[in-house]
Design a protein around this motif. Sequence first.
Motif, mmCIF file in Angstrom:
data_model
loop_
_atom_site.group_PDB
_atom_site.id
_atom_site.type_symbol
_atom_site.label_atom_id
_atom_site.label_comp_id
_atom_site.label_asym_id
_atom_site.label_seq_id
_atom_site.Cartn_x
_atom_site.Cartn_y
_atom_site.Cartn_z
ATOM 1 N N PRO A 93 0.814 -1.221 0.000
ATOM 2 C CA PRO A 93 0.000 0.000 0.000
ATOM 3 C C PRO A 93 0.850 1.275 0.000
ATOM 4 N N GLN A 94 0.441 2.208 -0.836
ATOM 5 C CA GLN A 94 1.132 3.493 -0.930
ATOM 6 C C GLN A 94 0.127 4.604 -1.112
ATOM 7 N N LEU A 95 0.594 5.826 -0.839
ATOM 8 C CA LEU A 95 -0.282 6.986 -0.908
ATOM 9 C C LEU A 95 0.534 8.216 -1.276
ATOM 10 N N HIS A 96 0.103 8.895 -2.316
ATOM 11 C CA HIS A 96 0.695 10.183 -2.690
ATOM 12 C C HIS A 96 -0.245 11.280 -2.200
ATOM 13 N N LEU A 97 0.260 12.160 -1.384
ATOM 14 C CA LEU A 97 -0.512 13.325 -0.974
ATOM 15 C C LEU A 97 0.033 14.523 -1.736
ATOM 16 N N VAL A 98 -0.838 15.194 -2.451
ATOM 17 C CA VAL A 98 -0.458 16.355 -3.249
ATOM 18 C C VAL A 98 -1.123 17.571 -2.630
ATOM 19 N N ALA A 99 -0.335 18.629 -2.404
ATOM 20 C CA ALA A 99 -0.859 19.808 -1.727
ATOM 21 C C ALA A 99 -0.254 21.071 -2.305
ATOM 22 N N ASN A 100 -0.809 22.192 -1.902
ATOM 23 C CA ASN A 100 -0.291 23.517 -2.262
ATOM 24 C C ASN A 100 -0.192 23.721 -3.773
ATOM 25 N N ALA A 116 -2.275 25.303 -19.329
ATOM 26 C CA ALA A 116 -2.034 25.801 -17.967
ATOM 27 C C ALA A 116 -0.736 25.209 -17.442
ATOM 28 N N THR A 117 -0.095 25.949 -16.558
ATOM 29 C CA THR A 117 1.049 25.429 -15.823
ATOM 30 C C THR A 117 0.711 25.487 -14.342
ATOM 31 N N ALA A 118 1.262 24.534 -13.598
ATOM 32 C CA ALA A 118 0.981 24.461 -12.166
ATOM 33 C C ALA A 118 2.176 23.845 -11.450
ATOM 34 N N ILE A 119 2.286 24.177 -10.169
ATOM 35 C CA ILE A 119 3.266 23.543 -9.296
ATOM 36 C C ILE A 119 2.529 22.985 -8.092
ATOM 37 N N SER A 120 3.029 21.868 -7.578
ATOM 38 C CA SER A 120 2.427 21.221 -6.405
ATOM 39 C C SER A 120 3.524 20.592 -5.566
ATOM 40 N N ASP A 121 3.273 20.513 -4.267
ATOM 41 C CA ASP A 121 4.140 19.756 -3.376
ATOM 42 C C ASP A 121 3.592 18.342 -3.268
ATOM 43 N N LEU A 122 4.486 17.385 -2.993
ATOM 44 C CA LEU A 122 4.022 16.017 -2.819
ATOM 45 C C LEU A 122 4.756 15.352 -1.667
ATOM 46 N N ALA A 123 4.059 14.428 -1.035
ATOM 47 C CA ALA A 123 4.652 13.540 -0.042
ATOM 48 C C ALA A 123 4.196 12.136 -0.404
ATOM 49 N N PHE A 124 5.145 11.214 -0.420
ATOM 50 C CA PHE A 124 4.868 9.825 -0.782
ATOM 51 C C PHE A 124 5.030 8.952 0.456
ATOM 52 N N VAL A 135 9.439 9.828 0.531
ATOM 53 C CA VAL A 135 10.070 10.970 -0.135
ATOM 54 C C VAL A 135 9.101 12.146 -0.146
ATOM 55 N N ALA A 136 9.676 13.323 -0.303
ATOM 56 C CA ALA A 136 8.893 14.535 -0.522
ATOM 57 C C ALA A 136 9.434 15.163 -1.802
ATOM 58 N N GLY A 137 8.601 15.932 -2.465
ATOM 59 C CA GLY A 137 9.056 16.527 -3.713
ATOM 60 C C GLY A 137 8.093 17.547 -4.260
ATOM 61 N N ARG A 138 8.228 17.740 -5.560
ATOM 62 C CA ARG A 138 7.456 18.776 -6.238
ATOM 63 C C ARG A 138 7.099 18.295 -7.637
ATOM 64 N N TYR A 139 5.910 18.664 -8.073
ATOM 65 C CA TYR A 139 5.477 18.454 -9.454
ATOM 66 C C TYR A 139 5.481 19.812 -10.155
ATOM 67 N N ASP A 140 6.045 19.852 -11.349
ATOM 68 C CA ASP A 140 5.961 21.011 -12.233
ATOM 69 C C ASP A 140 5.222 20.534 -13.476
#
Length: 136
Positions: free
Chosen positions: A72-79, A90-98, A110-115
């Motif tokens: 089991p895994q979960l990606h939380l995307v925020a901000n 459109a362009t967007a940025i988001s933070d992520l925690a896995f 891990v933590a990271g960012r989506y562009d």
Amino acid sequence: MNTSIEARTAADVAAGVQAAIAAYAHALDAGRTDDIAGLFQPDGVAEITGVATFEGRDAIRDGYAAFAPTRPQLHLVANTVVTSWTEDEATAISDLAFFQRGESGWAVQVAGRYDDTLRRHDTTWRFQRRVTTFLP
């Protein structure tokens, strides 16, 4: 310029972008590689910085198959912030925690960012380019 129409359009774009981002996280966590690939434009690009770049739906599907969850895994995307938009792009940025669940429960891996760059196809927003960067 009619600001109520502009606001409604901005809200519609933001909602479409958010829907694509959420659908991606759910498909990724469930290992649904066909769904992941379908969230991209036919010539879309998924880049995981320092790991791999997949170009086109077939390569995205095959590439993400290697990351299919084994537990089991979960990606939380925020901000998520839509940084620019037109009616069709459109362009967007988001933070992520896995998170993954192990013997002792859920833990951040891990933590990271989506562009993201997304394009609208009919009424659906799809990724043209998604760059995932993990934070050190």
